[in-house]
Write a protein that holds these residues in place. Sequence first.
Motif, PDB file in Angstrom:
ATOM      1  N   HIS A 138       0.810  -1.223   0.000  1.00 38.38           N
ATOM      2  CA  HIS A 138       0.000   0.000   0.000  1.00 38.38           C
ATOM      3  C   HIS A 138       0.841   1.270   0.000  1.00 38.38           C
ATOM      4  O   HIS A 138       0.496   2.237  -0.700  1.00 38.38           O
ATOM      5  CB  HIS A 138      -0.975  -0.019   1.173  1.00 38.38           C
ATOM      6  CG  HIS A 138      -1.933  -1.167   1.091  1.00 38.38           C
ATOM      7  ND1 HIS A 138      -2.547  -1.702   2.200  1.00 38.38           N
ATOM      8  CD2 HIS A 138      -2.381  -1.899   0.041  1.00 38.38           C
ATOM      9  CE1 HIS A 138      -3.332  -2.704   1.837  1.00 38.38           C
ATOM     10  NE2 HIS A 138      -3.243  -2.840   0.536  1.00 38.38           N
ATOM     11  N   ASP A 139       1.916   1.310   0.772  1.00 34.74           N
ATOM     12  CA  ASP A 139       2.764   2.513   0.786  1.00 34.74           C
ATOM     13  C   ASP A 139       3.362   2.781  -0.600  1.00 34.74           C
ATOM     14  O   ASP A 139       3.376   3.919  -1.071  1.00 34.74           O
ATOM     15  CB  ASP A 139       3.886   2.392   1.828  1.00 34.74           C
ATOM     16  CG  ASP A 139       3.372   2.498   3.255  1.00 34.74           C
ATOM     17  OD1 ASP A 139       2.396   3.254   3.468  1.00 34.74           O
ATOM     18  OD2 ASP A 139       3.944   1.837   4.143  1.00 34.74           O
ATOM     19  N   ASN A 140       3.855   1.723  -1.234  1.00 36.21           N
ATOM     20  CA  ASN A 140       4.418   1.882  -2.582  1.00 36.21           C
ATOM     21  C   ASN A 140       3.337   2.286  -3.590  1.00 36.21           C
ATOM     22  O   ASN A 140       3.606   3.058  -4.512  1.00 36.21           O
ATOM     23  CB  ASN A 140       5.086   0.586  -3.051  1.00 36.21           C
ATOM     24  CG  ASN A 140       6.377   0.299  -2.320  1.00 36.21           C
ATOM     25  OD1 ASN A 140       6.975   1.191  -1.731  1.00 36.21           O
ATOM     26  ND2 ASN A 140       6.803  -0.953  -2.356  1.00 36.21           N
ATOM     27  N   ALA A 141       2.142   1.764  -3.391  1.00 37.43           N
ATOM     28  CA  ALA A 141       1.044   2.108  -4.296  1.00 37.43           C
ATOM     29  C   ALA A 141       0.711   3.594  -4.199  1.00 37.43           C
ATOM     30  O   ALA A 141       0.508   4.258  -5.220  1.00 37.43           O
ATOM     31  CB  ALA A 141      -0.188   1.255  -3.994  1.00 37.43           C
ATOM     32  N   ILE A 142       0.658   4.117  -2.966  1.00 38.00           N
ATOM     33  CA  ILE A 142       0.379   5.553  -2.781  1.00 38.00           C
ATOM     34  C   ILE A 142       1.484   6.399  -3.414  1.00 38.00           C
ATOM     35  O   ILE A 142       1.209   7.369  -4.123  1.00 38.00           O
ATOM     36  CB  ILE A 142       0.236   5.893  -1.277  1.00 38.00           C
ATOM     37  CG1 ILE A 142      -1.155   5.529  -0.790  1.00 38.00           C
ATOM     38  CG2 ILE A 142       0.515   7.340  -0.991  1.00 38.00           C
ATOM     39  CD1 ILE A 142      -2.239   6.471  -1.248  1.00 38.00           C
ATOM     40  N   THR A 143       2.726   6.026  -3.160  1.00 35.30           N
ATOM     41  CA  THR A 143       3.854   6.771  -3.735  1.00 35.30           C
ATOM     42  C   THR A 143       3.764   6.792  -5.255  1.00 35.30           C
ATOM     43  O   THR A 143       3.960   7.836  -5.887  1.00 35.30           O
ATOM     44  CB  THR A 143       5.192   6.139  -3.285  1.00 35.30           C
ATOM     45  OG1 THR A 143       5.258   6.171  -1.862  1.00 35.30           O
ATOM     46  CG2 THR A 143       6.379   6.869  -3.875  1.00 35.30           C
TER      47      THR A 143
END
Length: 180
Positions: A138-143
């Motif tokens: 999820h963090d990578n997706a937001i970035t």
Amino acid sequence: SDLPRLNNCVRANYNMALYVHNEYYSAPEQEKARLAEEALGYYEHVLSLTDRLFNVYMDLGAAYMEFGYPDKGKKVFQSAIEKYPDLSLPYVQIGKYHMSFNRYDKAIPFFQRALQNGSQNSDFHYLLSICLFNTGQHDNAITTLLEGEKLGISSSSYYDLMARLYSNLLDYQKAKEALI
């Protein structure tokens, strides 16, 4: 009427493939299978005449995917990658192939490569973000979404995904801002 005399003419056959493919969409159901096969035949014939027309790779591969031959589509996209390794679109198409089977982990490297090749397209960021989201990153997706947002957004679904990601990260304020 000239097509029989232009059997080896790439442009004439490619135009006919595009025409028949377009006719498919407005045809009655009983005609669709015949038109799909006819369009595929023209695309395949064009590719047999020349391997130097990038659009044929993309159109034939997409037609295979659309008409129920995904493995043939993947093979055409792989050929395009071999012929045009510095272009982004063939990698995106292979990524979409894997997404169609919910193999998000296999799609990720193809979307990453498409972005690495320099394509400035927020849709590619969006597709990569979907894959990252579905593999729990999820963090990578937001970035990735935030990077793509800088390029301009083509659809509100971009912000819907962003809101879902922020909600999964329990950042409801940012989720609300994304929806607004």
